[in-house]
Design a protein around this motif. Sequence first.
Motif: not given
Lengths: 85, 587
Positions: B113-117, B134-135, B402-403, B52-53
Motif C-alpha cells: 500500500n501507499i506509505y503515508q507520513r 501524507t502520501c 494540502n497544496s 507530499g499530498v
Amino acid sequence: MSLPDTQTRWRCRRGMLENDLLLRAFLEYGYDELDQEGRDAFDRLLGYPDNLLLDLVLGRQQTVDAGIARLVPLIRAAAAARTWE
Amino acid sequence: MTLTTRKFDALIVGAGGAGLRAALQLSNAEARVAVVSKVFPTRSHTVAAQGGVNAALANVLPDSWHWHMFDTVKGSDYLGDQDAIEYMCRAAPKVVYELEHFGVPFSRLEEGNIYQRAFGGQSQHFGKEQAARTCAAADRTGHAILHSLYQQNLRAQTHFFDEYFAIDLIKDETGHVLGVVAFDILSGEPIVIEAKTTLIATGGAGQIFRTNTNALSNTGDGMAMALRAGVPLEDMEFVQFHPTGIAGRGMLITEGARGEGGFLINDQGERFMERYAPNAKDLASRDVVSRAIAIEVREGRGCGRNKDHTLLDLRHLGADTIMKKLPGIREVSMTFLGVDPIEAPIPVFPTCHYSMGGIPTNRDGQVVVPVKDTPEDPVPGLYAAGEAACVSVHGANRLGGNSLLDILVFGRAAANHILDFLKDNRQHRPLHQESVDQALARLARWDRKGEGEAVEPLRRELRKVMEDHCGVFRTAEVMQEGVTRLHELRERIDNAVIRDHSRTFNTARVEAMELENLMDCAMATIVSALGREESRGAHSRMDFTDRDDERWLRHSLYSLQDDAMDYKPVRTQPVTVESFPPKERVY
C-alpha cells in the motif's frame, strides 16, 4: 566577451529556486569563458530534469557525461562567488 | 500586421500541477485543449514540492476525510470555505489513486500500500492523536507528479505553446472571457488564442518578497491578468513565511537545525530568542521566531554589512554532529554562501513560501466576483486553480501536504465544470477587438525608447519594500509607508524602459512584463494586509494582536481600480456535514 545567447539564458529559468540561482550565477561568472564544447555540455545539462540537475551540481549524483562533469565545479564556484542582491 | 489566431475549446495558462491536471481531464474527454507556458512545462514550480499530498487513505493509522476536513478548517484559522474544504478532503483519496494510475511512483509500505507520513497539524478524532496522511514519492513528490502529468498530456495530445508569455485576458463587453493575447518568446510575435473557456493556473507570487523560496518564475502573472480584467484578488494578505531562509537567497534551513541545538544570534552575539520566548527559545513557533528575527533587524541589531539578517549558529554542535545529522543544511550553506556551518554561522531571514490568497473561485473552479448584492457571481468562461486561485481551502494558513492536493482536486474539478460549460456553449463568441488591442498596447509599450529607469533595479527595490513593509512585522504605520513607496514605484515602472528591442528571444521584455505583474500583486498584498486589523493565521499584526471573529471572519477582496478593498462572507456551511465553528487554535 559575448553575452550568453538569450535562449540559453531563458532555459536557465527553472522550477526550483536553487537551480535558478546556481545557473544565473554561472551565466554571470563562468559561462562566457566556455569554449564551444563547454557550451554544448551546458546545453545538455539544461535538458536535465530539475531534481537531477540539482543532484548533479550538489554532487549527490555523478554523470558519465564528461563534459557536464567538468562543468559541475565551475557552477559551484560561480554560486559561491556571486555577489547577491 | 496580420495577427496569428488559434482557436481551442479550452485554454490553460500555466503548466504546473493544476494546469496539467485540468488539461489531462479535458484532453481525455476529447476537448481541444491548449496549454500556454512561459517555461517548458516540466520546469514549472510544482517540481519543487517535496513534502507530499494529503489524503485520508488510512494506510498507516486510522483516518477519515472528516478528520482531514477538521484539521484543514482549524489550520485555516477558520477563514477557509468549509464547502470547498469538504469537497477537497472527500476527493483526496480518488485523486491520489488516479495519480498512481498515471504512473506516480509513491513510496510503499511492505505489503504494497501507499506509505503515508505524519505531518504537523494532522490529527485523528478531530484534534486528538497524531494522524499519518501524507502520501509521498520519496522527497520529490512534485517532480513525480509533474512529469507523470506531462507525459499523460503528451499521450492525450494536449497542444502545448511552450515558451509563450500570456499578456492579458480577452474579455468582451458582456463580461465573457474569450481567451488570451500571448506572445512567442522565441520569435517575439504576438498571437491571439481564442477559447470558449480559459483556466488560469500560473502559480503564486512569492517573488514579490526579496527573500523567498519560490522559483524566479513565480511572478503572479495570472493573478495580475485577472486584476487587469476587473477581477479582485481574495485574501492576499495571507502569505506563509518560514523563519529561517538563507538571507538574500531564500531557500529554507529546516527547523531540524534548531531541533539539533542550533540557535539564533544577533550582531552582539546575543541569543535573542531567550528574550522573546524564555521557555521554548529557538524552538518557539514559526511566527514567533520569524517576528523576533524581523524585530532584531528593525531595531538595528542585524548582522552583515547591511545589518539585514541574523545568524544561525551551529558551530557548538561540532563537526561530527553537523556532518552526520545536518549534511543537507551544510551542503546548501556551502554551495550558496560559501559558508561551512562547522566554521561560521549561517545568515538567515524569514522567507516567503506560499500565497494563500489569489483569484476568487467557487469549488467548481469558476472565477467569482461580487455583482451588486451577490458576492460570488461567476465570470463566464473564466476559471482558476492552484496557488493562483483562492478557492479558499487554506484560509489564513495552509497545512503541509494540502497544496499539492489543492492543485489536483481543483484542477480536475475546474476541468469537469469546463466540460459541462462546453456542452452548452458549442460556438466561439465573436472576438472583441478592443480587448485584443489593449493587450497589444501593453506589449508595444515596452518598445518605447529614450530615457527611463531599468527594470532590474526597480524589481529589486519593489521586493525590498515588500520585505521591509509587509513581511512578518506588520503595523499600520510600517505598511502605510510601504503603500506610499509602492505608489511611487508604480509611477517609476510606468516610465521604465528596456534597452533591448530585438524581436527574437527578448527576455528583457518578458522580465519587464513580469515586473508589472509583480507590482500589481505586491500592491494587492500590502493594501489587503493594511486593511485587515486583526491577527489571524499567517497574517500577524503588531498593533492588532488578536483574532477578531466579530469584525474579520470574512474574506478580503482587493481591486486594482483605486486600490479599493471590499469584503465577502466566509462560507462556513459545508456540503453535507455540520459546520466547525471558530475556536481558539491550540496545537
